[in-house]
Design a protein around this motif. Structure first.
Motif, PDB file in Angstrom:
ATOM      1  N   SER A   1      46.853  73.408   8.175  1.00  0.00           N
ATOM      2  CA  SER A   1      47.107  72.133   7.514  1.00  0.00           C
ATOM      3  C   SER A   1      47.060  70.975   8.500  1.00  0.00           C
ATOM      4  O   SER A   1      46.451  69.928   8.227  1.00  0.00           O
ATOM      5  CB  SER A   1      48.462  72.177   6.805  1.00  0.00           C
ATOM      6  OG  SER A   1      48.731  70.949   6.166  1.00  0.00           O
TER       7      SER A   1
ATOM      8  N   VAL B   1      41.587  71.285   3.811  1.00  0.00           N
ATOM      9  CA  VAL B   1      42.778  70.469   3.553  1.00  0.00           C
ATOM     10  C   VAL B   1      43.421  70.856   2.226  1.00  0.00           C
ATOM     11  O   VAL B   1      44.637  71.092   2.140  1.00  0.00           O
ATOM     12  CB  VAL B   1      42.414  68.969   3.547  1.00  0.00           C
ATOM     13  CG1 VAL B   1      43.613  68.124   3.095  1.00  0.00           C
ATOM     14  CG2 VAL B   1      41.955  68.526   4.925  1.00  0.00           C
TER      15      VAL B   1
ATOM     16  N   THR C   1      47.020  72.818   1.770  1.00  0.00           N
ATOM     17  CA  THR C   1      48.107  72.131   1.067  1.00  0.00           C
ATOM     18  C   THR C   1      48.801  73.069   0.088  1.00  0.00           C
ATOM     19  O   THR C   1      50.033  73.213   0.090  1.00  0.00           O
ATOM     20  CB  THR C   1      47.570  70.901   0.307  1.00  0.00           C
ATOM     21  OG1 THR C   1      47.053  69.955   1.249  1.00  0.00           O
ATOM     22  CG2 THR C   1      48.675  70.246  -0.516  1.00  0.00           C
TER      23      THR C   1
ATOM     24  N   SER D   1      43.943  68.297   8.398  1.00  0.00           N
ATOM     25  CA  SER D   1      44.347  66.956   7.961  1.00  0.00           C
ATOM     26  C   SER D   1      44.042  65.902   9.016  1.00  0.00           C
ATOM     27  O   SER D   1      43.542  64.814   8.699  1.00  0.00           O
ATOM     28  CB  SER D   1      45.836  66.940   7.614  1.00  0.00           C
ATOM     29  OG  SER D   1      46.104  67.778   6.517  1.00  0.00           O
TER      30      SER D   1
END
Length: 354
Positions: free
Chosen positions: A20, A238, A242, A24
């Motif tokens: 993550s 991403v 999540t 990101s």
């Protein structure tokens, strides 16, 4: 949960958190180059393309049998997908109608709002140490990111709606996976079309409202197309990470991770892109990191007694199944007495296992 299973769960959680963070930060740097340097400012439309590419990638993965399709209540999937898409659109509108400082305050409000909702509707308890570490984290992020606070009625209403929809969507991500026993991949695969369709319909309108430009009239040079493709490819990681992080930990932990990523983006922006940086940014990042470390430490320490208690209960249950003396004392009805109870849909201690 046995010791080996617990270790695998912890390794899986660490891997999800790492994926993550890396994905990101990468997509923020890519999108910053796309928006700031190449002038492609259509954020909501770009997000709809991200979700469309994510769905296509997951469809290929399903065809290659990397995961199993597990359909469940279509009304829940549709509502969840539309809610997620709406929250993304409202966050973009909040940024468009507010100053950057007030937008950062909006993002900071997501953690206390999530804690409040989980406490009121799920009776989830957060220890004083956990709340203290979250306060330190929010203080640090606030020092590092919040500059001006220009208020207006429309921007305030949009920010309030964005906070509420984001909190509810992230809590639903966790509860749906537990209730219907679906993995993060299965949930993402089924909800992606509804999220993408919602943003694909409203995206050009929102982007035109915020930028006074038409996404279809933009000049798509080879360089712009290359960055759009790269951004969409990174978005697959991403979106997947999540859902994976929220499923393995909790909405609060995901928001904590999000603020850590904000600090990392500021640091990378200064080192790689030579963005303006001040001692206030440095101080804020350091305070936020302290809050993050404290939060992780308290979660780990609070989780240890729970794990020990669970292991003791499991071992006692196993003994009751095999010990003939207990069977006699219970009148021979060992099957009914020792059969495991159905686990609750919502784990009130989920946040402590992050």
């Amino acid at each position: 949960m046995s010791e080996g299973q617990q270790q695998r769960f912890q390794l899986g959680t660490i891997g999800a958190l790492g994926l993550s963070v890396i994905s990101s930060v990468s997509i923020v740097i890519c999108n910053k180059a796309l928006i700031s340097n190449l002038g492609f400012t259509f954020a909501t439309t770009l997000t709809s393309w991200h979700l469309l590419v994510t769905f296509c990638s997951l469809h290929v993965a399903l065809w290659m049998k990397f995961f199993e399709h597990k359909p469940f209540d279509p009304r829940v999937v549709m509502g969840f997908g539309i809610l997620n898409g709406t929250s993304i659109g409202l966050l973009n509108l909040s940024l468009g109608f507010n100053s950057v400082g007030f937008y950062q305050m909006t993002k900071l409000a997501i953690i206390p709002c999530t804690v409040l909702l989980e406490t009121l509707f799920f009776s989830k308890q957060f220890s004083k140490k956990i709340r203290f570490s979250l306060s330190i984290l929010l203080l640090g992020v606030g020092i590092a990111t919040v500059t001006d606070l220009q208020l207006n009625v429309m921007g305030s209403v949009l920010s309030l709606l964005a906070v509420i929809t984001t909190c509810v969507a992230q809590i639903m991500t966790n509860t749906i996976q537990k209730k219907f026993k679906v993995s993060s991949t299965q949930l993402l695969y089924q909800s992606c079309p509804y999220q993408a369709l919602t943003l694909f319909i409203v995206g050009p309108f929102l982007d035109g409202l915020l930028t006074n430009k038409n996404v279809f009239a933009f000049k798509y040079t080879p360089q712009v197309l290359a960055f759009i493709v790269l951004s969409c490819l990174i978005s697959v990681s991403v979106n997947f990470s999540t859902f994976l992080v929220i499923g393995k930990t909790s909405p609060v932990t995901y928001q904590v991770l999000g603020h850590l990523k904000t600090c990392l983006v500021l640091a990378f922006g200064y080192v790689l892109l030579h963005d303006p940086f001040s001692w206030r940014n440095i101080l804020g990042i350091l305070v936020a990191v302290v809050g993050m470390v404290l939060y992780s430490y308290f979660c780990t320490r609070d989780a240890q007694p729970k794990a020990t208690e669970t292991s003791t209960q499991v071992s006692q249950a196993n003994e009751s199944e095999t010990d003939p003396l207990i069977s006699v004392e219970n009148g021979g009805n060992t099957l009914n007495e020792s059969s495991p109870q159905k686990a609750p849909v919502w784990s009130s201690d989920k946040d402590l296992h992050a």
